[in-house]
Design a protein around this motif. Structure first.
Motif, short mmCIF file in Angstrom:
data_model
loop_
_atom_site.label_atom_id
_atom_site.label_comp_id
_atom_site.label_asym_id
_atom_site.label_seq_id
_atom_site.Cartn_x
_atom_site.Cartn_y
_atom_site.Cartn_z
N ILE A 30 48.74 18.97 52.33
CA ILE A 30 48.90 17.38 52.12
C ILE A 30 50.30 17.45 51.71
N ILE A 31 51.16 18.47 50.99
CA ILE A 31 52.40 17.99 50.49
C ILE A 31 53.42 17.66 52.01
N PHE A 32 53.15 18.40 53.20
CA PHE A 32 54.12 18.37 54.15
C PHE A 32 53.67 17.19 54.97
N THR A 33 52.36 16.91 55.33
CA THR A 33 52.14 15.99 56.21
C THR A 33 52.19 14.67 55.42
N ASN A 34 52.00 14.54 54.36
CA ASN A 34 52.51 13.15 53.53
C ASN A 34 54.05 12.99 53.35
N ILE A 35 54.87 13.96 53.24
CA ILE A 35 56.42 13.82 53.21
C ILE A 35 56.73 13.17 54.62
N PHE A 36 56.14 13.92 55.61
CA PHE A 36 56.36 13.67 57.07
C PHE A 36 56.05 12.10 57.09
N SER A 37 55.01 11.68 56.73
CA SER A 37 54.52 10.46 57.03
C SER A 37 55.37 9.34 55.98
N LEU A 38 55.83 9.94 54.94
CA LEU A 38 56.54 9.23 54.02
C LEU A 38 57.94 8.53 54.77
N LEU A 39 58.60 9.69 55.18
CA LEU A 39 59.83 9.86 56.08
C LEU A 39 59.61 8.64 57.06
N VAL A 40 58.58 8.57 57.85
CA VAL A 40 58.44 7.65 58.95
C VAL A 40 58.47 6.26 58.55
N ASN A 41 57.58 6.16 57.54
CA ASN A 41 57.36 4.80 56.79
C ASN A 41 58.65 4.05 56.23
N ILE A 42 59.50 5.11 55.35
CA ILE A 42 60.81 5.01 54.98
C ILE A 42 61.60 4.24 56.05
N THR A 43 61.96 5.29 57.10
CA THR A 43 62.63 4.72 58.08
C THR A 43 62.21 3.40 58.86
N LEU A 44 60.67 3.20 58.86
CA LEU A 44 60.36 1.86 59.19
C LEU A 44 60.81 0.69 58.50
N CYS A 45 60.71 0.79 57.22
CA CYS A 45 61.13 -0.15 56.10
C CYS A 45 62.65 -0.23 56.57
N ILE A 46 63.53 0.71 56.96
CA ILE A 46 65.07 0.24 56.90
C ILE A 46 65.22 -0.24 58.44
N PHE A 47 64.50 0.21 59.44
CA PHE A 47 64.70 -0.66 60.59
C PHE A 47 64.29 -1.92 60.43
N GLY A 48 63.06 -2.24 59.74
CA GLY A 48 62.52 -3.56 59.60
C GLY A 48 63.62 -4.39 58.96
N TYR A 49 64.38 -3.79 57.92
CA TYR A 49 65.41 -4.74 57.23
C TYR A 49 66.71 -5.24 58.28
N ILE A 50 66.93 -4.00 58.90
CA ILE A 50 67.81 -4.18 59.94
C ILE A 50 67.64 -5.35 61.03
N TYR A 51 66.45 -5.27 61.40
CA TYR A 51 66.25 -6.23 62.57
C TYR A 51 65.34 -7.60 61.81
N ARG A 52 65.43 -7.53 60.46
CA ARG A 52 64.81 -8.81 59.88
C ARG A 52 65.24 -9.98 60.28
N ASN A 53 66.50 -10.46 61.20
CA ASN A 53 66.65 -11.81 61.63
C ASN A 53 66.39 -11.77 63.05
N ASN A 54 65.97 -10.63 63.69
CA ASN A 54 65.86 -10.67 65.33
C ASN A 54 64.46 -11.28 65.39
N SER A 55 64.29 -12.11 66.31
CA SER A 55 62.95 -12.85 66.55
C SER A 55 62.70 -13.09 68.05
N ASP A 56 61.61 -13.49 68.23
CA ASP A 56 61.51 -13.88 70.02
C ASP A 56 62.65 -14.62 70.69
N GLU A 57 63.06 -15.74 69.80
CA GLU A 57 63.80 -16.57 70.46
C GLU A 57 65.26 -15.80 70.56
N ALA A 58 65.58 -15.00 69.79
CA ALA A 58 66.81 -14.27 69.90
C ALA A 58 67.14 -13.67 71.35
#
Lengths: 88, 88
Positions: free
Chosen positions: B60-88
């Motif tokens: 439970i600890i390791f599978t959820n830590i792995f998933s936590l890291l994936v989601n934190i990374t998704l948050c970071i990239f979501g912030y980085i690409y926040r201004n990119n849209s289809d028109e860009a």
């Protein structure tokens, strides 16, 4: 204490996909959603339900059935809105 | 048997967000992703890690830590690409 922490964790992860479902329905668009994610999640949640049944652990069964229904609904709306994009 | 089903379920739900992360990175866009979902998921996964620690349940600890890291990374990239849209 453990039981409370477990139930809070189960409820949070069960409702986590709701904001994504609401966003897809509100915007009538699903391009940005990875349906690979939704399908893997559905497989995982179905396996958690199976695990809950084997263990007769009702919190695991019900939180994962709820999440399964949310994700199946997300899949259906994703299919319905598959042709809607930003230009539409 | 139960243990195998539990590990399969944990691995599937842990890797489920990977296709979404890969899609955001490949398309350099995150508009369609609900960050309400990602934040609730991060809270839920962190609570699962806490639960695993209380129960000293390492899968439970390791599978959820792995998933936590994936989601934190998704948050970071979501912030980085926040201004990119289809028109860009």
């Amino acid at each position: 204490m453990e039981q409370i922490v477990g139930i809070v964790a189960a409820v949070l992860t069960a409702i986590a996909m709701l904001p994504q479902l609401i966003k897809v329905i509100k915007e009538k668009k699903a391009q940005g959603v990875s349906f690979g994610m939704v399908l893997v999640l559905i497989a995982g949640l179905a396996t958690w339900v199976w695990y809950g049944i084997l263990k007769e652990d009702y919190p695991i069964i019900f939180t994962n059935i709820f999440s399964l229904l949310v994700n199946i609904t997300l899949c259906i709306f994703g299919y319905i809105y598959r042709n809607n994009s930003d230009e539409a």
